[in-house]
Motif scaffolding. Structure first.
Motif, short mmCIF file in Angstrom:
data_model
loop_
_atom_site.label_atom_id
_atom_site.label_comp_id
_atom_site.label_asym_id
_atom_site.label_seq_id
_atom_site.Cartn_x
_atom_site.Cartn_y
_atom_site.Cartn_z
N PRO A 168 0.79 -1.23 0.00
CA PRO A 168 0.00 0.00 0.00
C PRO A 168 0.83 1.28 0.00
O PRO A 168 0.32 2.34 -0.38
CB PRO A 168 -0.82 -0.11 1.29
CG PRO A 168 -0.06 -1.05 2.17
CD PRO A 168 0.58 -2.02 1.23
N TYR A 169 2.10 1.24 0.41
CA TYR A 169 2.93 2.45 0.44
C TYR A 169 3.89 2.53 -0.73
O TYR A 169 4.70 3.46 -0.80
CB TYR A 169 3.75 2.50 1.73
CG TYR A 169 2.99 2.44 3.02
CD1 TYR A 169 1.61 2.70 3.07
CD2 TYR A 169 3.63 2.11 4.20
CE1 TYR A 169 0.91 2.62 4.26
CE2 TYR A 169 2.94 2.04 5.40
CZ TYR A 169 1.58 2.29 5.42
OH TYR A 169 0.89 2.22 6.60
N ALA A 170 3.85 1.58 -1.65
CA ALA A 170 4.89 1.46 -2.66
C ALA A 170 5.08 2.74 -3.47
O ALA A 170 6.20 3.08 -3.84
CB ALA A 170 4.58 0.29 -3.60
N HIS A 171 4.01 3.46 -3.73
CA HIS A 171 4.12 4.64 -4.60
C HIS A 171 4.32 5.93 -3.83
O HIS A 171 4.37 7.00 -4.43
CB HIS A 171 2.88 4.73 -5.50
CG HIS A 171 2.82 3.66 -6.54
ND1 HIS A 171 3.48 3.75 -7.74
CD2 HIS A 171 2.24 2.44 -6.53
CE1 HIS A 171 3.28 2.65 -8.45
NE2 HIS A 171 2.52 1.84 -7.73
N ARG A 172 4.50 5.85 -2.52
CA ARG A 172 4.80 7.06 -1.75
C ARG A 172 6.25 7.48 -1.96
O ARG A 172 7.12 6.65 -2.18
CB ARG A 172 4.59 6.80 -0.25
CG ARG A 172 3.16 6.59 0.18
CD ARG A 172 3.13 6.44 1.71
NE ARG A 172 1.79 6.19 2.22
CZ ARG A 172 1.50 6.01 3.50
NH1 ARG A 172 2.49 6.05 4.40
NH2 ARG A 172 0.26 5.79 3.89
N PRO A 173 6.54 8.79 -1.86
CA PRO A 173 7.94 9.20 -1.83
C PRO A 173 8.60 8.61 -0.59
O PRO A 173 8.01 8.60 0.50
CB PRO A 173 7.86 10.73 -1.73
CG PRO A 173 6.46 11.08 -2.13
CD PRO A 173 5.60 9.92 -1.78
N GLY A 174 9.80 8.08 -0.74
CA GLY A 174 10.44 7.42 0.38
C GLY A 174 11.87 7.88 0.57
O GLY A 174 12.66 7.91 -0.38
N PHE A 175 12.21 8.26 1.79
CA PHE A 175 13.57 8.68 2.13
C PHE A 175 14.02 7.97 3.39
O PHE A 175 13.21 7.42 4.15
CB PHE A 175 13.63 10.20 2.32
CG PHE A 175 13.20 10.98 1.12
CD1 PHE A 175 14.07 11.16 0.05
CD2 PHE A 175 11.93 11.52 1.04
CE1 PHE A 175 13.67 11.87 -1.07
CE2 PHE A 175 11.53 12.23 -0.08
CZ PHE A 175 12.40 12.40 -1.13
N GLY A 176 15.33 8.01 3.65
CA GLY A 176 15.88 7.33 4.81
C GLY A 176 15.27 7.80 6.12
O GLY A 176 15.08 7.01 7.04
N THR A 177 14.96 9.09 6.21
CA THR A 177 14.35 9.62 7.44
C THR A 177 13.06 8.88 7.78
O THR A 177 12.79 8.58 8.96
CB THR A 177 14.05 11.12 7.28
OG1 THR A 177 15.29 11.82 7.10
CG2 THR A 177 13.34 11.68 8.51
N LEU A 178 12.27 8.57 6.78
CA LEU A 178 11.02 7.87 7.03
C LEU A 178 11.29 6.45 7.53
O LEU A 178 10.58 5.94 8.40
CB LEU A 178 10.18 7.82 5.75
CG LEU A 178 9.94 9.16 5.03
CD1 LEU A 178 8.96 8.98 3.89
CD2 LEU A 178 9.46 10.23 6.01
N ALA A 179 12.34 5.82 6.99
CA ALA A 179 12.70 4.49 7.46
C ALA A 179 13.21 4.52 8.89
O ALA A 179 12.91 3.62 9.69
CB ALA A 179 13.77 3.89 6.53
N GLU A 180 13.97 5.55 9.23
CA GLU A 180 14.47 5.68 10.60
C GLU A 180 13.31 5.87 11.59
O GLU A 180 13.38 5.41 12.73
CB GLU A 180 15.45 6.86 10.68
CG GLU A 180 16.75 6.56 9.96
CD GLU A 180 17.39 7.77 9.30
OE1 GLU A 180 18.34 7.59 8.53
OE2 GLU A 180 16.91 8.90 9.55
N ALA A 181 12.26 6.52 11.13
CA ALA A 181 11.08 6.70 11.98
C ALA A 181 10.25 5.42 12.06
O ALA A 181 9.86 4.98 13.15
CB ALA A 181 10.22 7.85 11.45
N MET A 182 9.98 4.79 10.92
CA MET A 182 9.07 3.65 10.87
C MET A 182 9.68 2.35 11.39
O MET A 182 8.95 1.45 11.80
CB MET A 182 8.57 3.44 9.43
CG MET A 182 7.64 4.52 8.94
SD MET A 182 7.08 4.22 7.24
CE MET A 182 6.24 2.65 7.44
N SER A 183 11.01 2.25 11.39
CA SER A 183 11.65 0.99 11.78
C SER A 183 11.68 0.78 13.29
O SER A 183 11.99 -0.31 13.76
CB SER A 183 13.09 0.98 11.27
OG SER A 183 13.84 2.03 11.89
#
Length: 331
Positions: free
Chosen positions: A66-81
């Motif tokens: 469901p999130y595949a087409h969202r813009p994605g950056f490392g900051t978001l991964a650091e938050a979501m992980s």
């Protein structure tokens, strides 16, 4: 590394990439999912010209979901992980790293994935697609948190520099206003530290026998270690810990890294020639190989410097390269 420019949305640029792909081992791309397919350069088209090709696709959230087409950056991964949630002081806000941590971990994971795909190709003769989502590698290196929650309902809290697994483990200010870090992940090291700082009686406490027990008494242990270190300069503390075979390190900034004798011995920061700026000092190759050591040939090539050479090697004639430029496929 060499640098070329191609406009993949232009038909001539697309065709040039397919020519390159025919003799290429690996292509790495980080467009949003569907972008290569929109240009007619998806896995099917690339595999058709080179069935042995490994295509590594690096995105924020992966190629599906469901999130595949969202813009994605490392900051978001650091938050979501879960990284930000466990980083910082207990009463403070979640804390993000001041550099591209998730991106860097994803890059190392991608390199490993590509090498795995190439090893498989040696057996099967076929390439494949690597789907790398930046949100995943950082979650993996954060340890067994999903298992803890699944089996025990445990959610790791923020503990600052402290650990829930052992103590003392913290940073401490020295008498000359520097900082050092101490780790006691091994029981024997924890005992050496207590003897060094003049508190050997703590070793006989029942709770001292385990890392988790020591972590529950971190205030007392930190006070003992911090008081001892606070009355000594950084060099004095480092020398005493080294003599006692206890684990300590200075807290460096980049100026210290550039002059540290261990980094110098490893050539971690190496000198690289640059035709315009002269010698540059930068991080060296990440590891040392005994038989095939690597080296940095240049700090970076000028933009578009190698387009003509690379395309010529791919079999394009001078007239084809000129037509490519004329149609906007490259500069």
């Amino acid at each position: 590394k060499r640098t070329i420019t191609l406009d993949l949305s232009a038909p001539t640029g697309r065709d040039a990439l397919l020519r390159l792909a025919a003799t290429t081992d690996v292509i790495i791309e980080n467009f949003r999912p569907g972008t290569l397919e929109k240009w007619g350069l998806g896995p099917a088209e690339l595999s058709a010209v080179n069935p042995r090709l490994v295509l590594a696709r690096v995105t924020g959230f992966g190629q599906s979901g469901p999130y595949a087409h969202r813009p994605g950056f490392g900051t978001l991964a650091e938050a979501m992980s879960g990284f930000a949630a466990i980083t910082g002081e207990p009463e403070g806000p979640p804390t993000l790293p001041p550099f591209g941590l998730a991106d860097s971990i994803a890059a190392l994971a991608t390199a490993y994935a590509v090498m795995t795909a190439l090893a498989a190709r040696a057996t099967t003769g076929r390439g494949q697609v690597v789907d790398m989502a930046i949100i995943e590698p950082i979650l993996t290196v954060l340890g067994p948190q999903p298992l803890w929650y699944d089996q025990l309902g445990y959610v790791q809290p923020r503990t600052g520099n402290r650990s829930r697994n052992n103590a003392p483990r913290n940073t401490y200010r020295t008498a000359d206003n520097a900082w050092v870090a101490v780790s006691t992940s091994a029981q024997s090291v924890a005992e050496r530290v207590m003897r060094l700082v003049g508190r050997p009686e703590l070793i006989d406490e029942p709770w001292f026998a385990t890392g988790s027990g020591r972590a529950e008494h971190a205030d007392e242990l930190d006070e003992a270690v911090g008081h001892w270190i606070g009355r000594r300069t950084r060099d004095e503390a480092l020398a005493a810990f080294e003599k006692a075979e206890a684990a300590i390190a200075p807290v460096y900034d980049v100026r210290d890294v550039m002059t540290d004798p261990q980094y110098r011995a490893l050539d971690t920061i190496t000198e690289v020639p640059d035709p315009e700026l002269g010698p540059l000092r930068m991080q060296n190759v990440l590891f040392r190989l005994s038989e095939t050591p690597g080296a940095i040939r240049w700090a970076g090539r000028p933009h578009n410097a190698d387009t003509e050479a690379v395309l010529t090697e791919a079999g394009l004639s001078p007239s084809e390269i000129a037509a490519l430029r004329a149609t906007g496929g490259t500069r």
